[in-house]
Design a protein around this motif. Structure first.
Motif, short mmCIF file in Angstrom:
data_model
loop_
_atom_site.label_atom_id
_atom_site.label_comp_id
_atom_site.label_asym_id
_atom_site.label_seq_id
_atom_site.Cartn_x
_atom_site.Cartn_y
_atom_site.Cartn_z
N LYS A 146 0.85 -1.19 0.00
CA LYS A 146 0.00 0.00 0.00
C LYS A 146 0.89 1.24 0.00
O LYS A 146 2.00 1.21 0.53
CB LYS A 146 -0.92 0.01 1.24
CG LYS A 146 -1.88 1.16 1.32
CD LYS A 146 -2.76 1.06 2.56
CE LYS A 146 -3.69 2.27 2.69
NZ LYS A 146 -4.55 2.18 3.90
N ALA A 147 0.39 2.32 -0.59
CA ALA A 147 1.12 3.60 -0.59
C ALA A 147 0.47 4.56 0.39
O ALA A 147 -0.76 4.59 0.53
CB ALA A 147 1.15 4.20 -1.99
N GLY B 7 4.84 6.45 -5.61
CA GLY B 7 3.58 5.92 -5.11
C GLY B 7 3.07 4.68 -5.80
O GLY B 7 2.00 4.17 -5.44
N MET B 8 3.80 4.16 -6.79
CA MET B 8 3.32 2.98 -7.50
C MET B 8 3.23 1.79 -6.55
O MET B 8 4.10 1.57 -5.71
CB MET B 8 4.26 2.64 -8.65
CG MET B 8 3.84 1.42 -9.46
SD MET B 8 5.09 0.92 -10.69
CE MET B 8 5.19 2.39 -11.70
N VAL B 9 2.17 1.00 -6.69
CA VAL B 9 2.00 -0.23 -5.90
C VAL B 9 1.87 -1.40 -6.86
O VAL B 9 1.06 -1.36 -7.79
CB VAL B 9 0.76 -0.16 -5.00
CG1 VAL B 9 0.54 -1.49 -4.28
CG2 VAL B 9 0.90 0.97 -3.97
N THR B 10 2.68 -2.43 -6.66
CA THR B 10 2.61 -3.64 -7.48
C THR B 10 2.52 -4.86 -6.56
O THR B 10 2.78 -4.76 -5.35
CB THR B 10 3.85 -3.80 -8.38
OG1 THR B 10 4.97 -4.24 -7.57
CG2 THR B 10 4.20 -2.51 -9.09
N ASP B 11 2.22 -6.01 -7.14
CA ASP B 11 2.21 -7.26 -6.38
C ASP B 11 3.43 -8.11 -6.71
O ASP B 11 3.46 -9.32 -6.44
CB ASP B 11 0.92 -8.04 -6.63
CG ASP B 11 0.74 -8.44 -8.10
OD1 ASP B 11 1.59 -8.07 -8.94
OD2 ASP B 11 -0.27 -9.11 -8.39
N SER B 12 4.45 -7.50 -7.27
CA SER B 12 5.63 -8.24 -7.72
C SER B 12 6.36 -8.92 -6.56
O SER B 12 6.89 -10.03 -6.72
CB SER B 12 6.60 -7.33 -8.47
OG SER B 12 6.03 -6.88 -9.68
N VAL B 13 6.42 -8.27 -5.40
CA VAL B 13 7.12 -8.87 -4.25
C VAL B 13 6.47 -10.19 -3.87
O VAL B 13 7.14 -11.21 -3.70
CB VAL B 13 7.14 -7.89 -3.05
CG1 VAL B 13 7.56 -8.61 -1.78
CG2 VAL B 13 8.09 -6.74 -3.32
N GLU B 14 5.15 -10.18 -3.75
CA GLU B 14 4.44 -11.39 -3.34
C GLU B 14 4.49 -12.46 -4.43
O GLU B 14 4.65 -13.65 -4.13
CB GLU B 14 3.01 -11.07 -2.95
CG GLU B 14 2.93 -10.18 -1.70
CD GLU B 14 1.51 -10.00 -1.17
OE1 GLU B 14 0.58 -10.55 -1.80
OE2 GLU B 14 1.35 -9.33 -0.13
#
Length: 296
Positions: free
Chosen positions: A207-208, A266-273
């Motif tokens: 989340k940002a 502020g970009m949010v991605t799901d790449s980590v998960e």
């Protein structure tokens, strides 16, 4: 044949975390891991586990080429040389050239979000130049554009809590803070994956947050109220200088706020998960876990 994985800057916090995940999370045999550092004695514990430790100095290109010999996949962790503008770019370009000279099959690099020309962050050109050099090298590559670490808050939050005031020029801009260990797990997964196509990932938290939202979370966790005070970039720079920060450092820190204000962080991605296969730690969880450190 199993690939040999090399991590530069292995005595740093991110490098150590990446190697720990290679060993403990992804069960990569220690014999397939090379850890490089300017101070090999600091990695005696990894050597004792069977990791190959080699000396490598980003200011000595010959040492980089020698250290990279026999490595199939090399992770270049961006250096922390910020005192001399452009020095980090010079060091990293030397590492890219050394990787090509050593015949590295896949090159991985830790960059920053949105480093393209026009970014207000003063060291963005270092990352952009390195990314361009990697692409020009012809080596298949993976670029990890790391968001701001939760741990970066430790640099200012103790003073903020002591004074009750958070001075910023970030306005309503947001930062997608992520826990360093979460990003390290994702990077380790990419390094261990064996994927040979070229990709760029932006690694963020889940989340940002605006400064006001972070301040509210900190207050909720610590019970200490924080007043957010918005300033111009110029006023914030002068305030930091008055507090004793050298002007180059003050301008660098303010450039983060300027980038936040215009939406660069502020970009949010799901790449980590997706890469790590595990759920990311939320900022509130991180603050609760590290409550004692915030009051240090």
């Amino acid at each position: 044949m199993s690939k040999t994985l090399l991590v530069t800057g292995a005595s740093g916090q991110l490098g150590r975390s990446v190697i720990n995940h290679l060993l403990d999370t992804f069960k990569v045999p220690a014999a397939r891991i090379i850890a490089t550092t300017r101070t090999p004695a600091n990695l005696a514990d990894l050597a004792a586990r069977g990791v190959t430790v080699r000396a490598a100095d980003f200011d000595d290109p010959a040492s980089l080429a020698e250290a990279f010999q026999g490595a199939d996949r090399v992770l270049i962790i961006s250096t922390n040389e910020l005192a001399i503008q452009g020095k980090r770019r010079e060091q990293q370009l030397a590492a890219v050239a050394a990787a090509k000279q050593a015949g590295v099959a896949h090159l991985l690099y830790t960059s920053m979000p949105d480093p393209e020309p026009g970014s207000p962050v003063l060291f963005a050109p270092d990352h952009h130049g390195t990314e361009q050099a990697i692409k020009a090298s012809g080596i298949p590559h993976t670029i990890f554009r790391n968001s701001w670490y939760d741990e970066n808050l430790f640099m200012s939050l103790p003073q903020t809590l002591a004074s009750g005031h958070w001075y910023t020029s970030a306005g309503d801009g947001r930062i997608s803070y992520g826990a360093r260990d979460d990003l390290a797990a994702a990077i380790a997964a990419g390094l261990a994956s064996g994927a040979d196509d070229s990709k760029t990932y932006t690694l963020t938290g889940p989340k940002a947050y605006t400064v006001d939202e972070v301040a509210a979370l900190v207050t909720e966790v610590t019970g200490k109220p924080i007043q957010v005070i918005q300033l111009s970039d110029e006023a914030l720079t002068e305030g930091m200088k008055s507090a004793g920060l050298p002007e180059p450092i003050a301008r660098l820190l303010v450039s983060f706020d300027a980038a936040t204000r215009v939406g660069g962080l502020g970009m949010v991605t799901d790449s980590v998960e997706k890469l790590s296969g595990r759920k990311s730690v939320s900022l509130k969880q991180f603050l609760e876990t590290n409550k004692a450190a915030l009051a240090a």
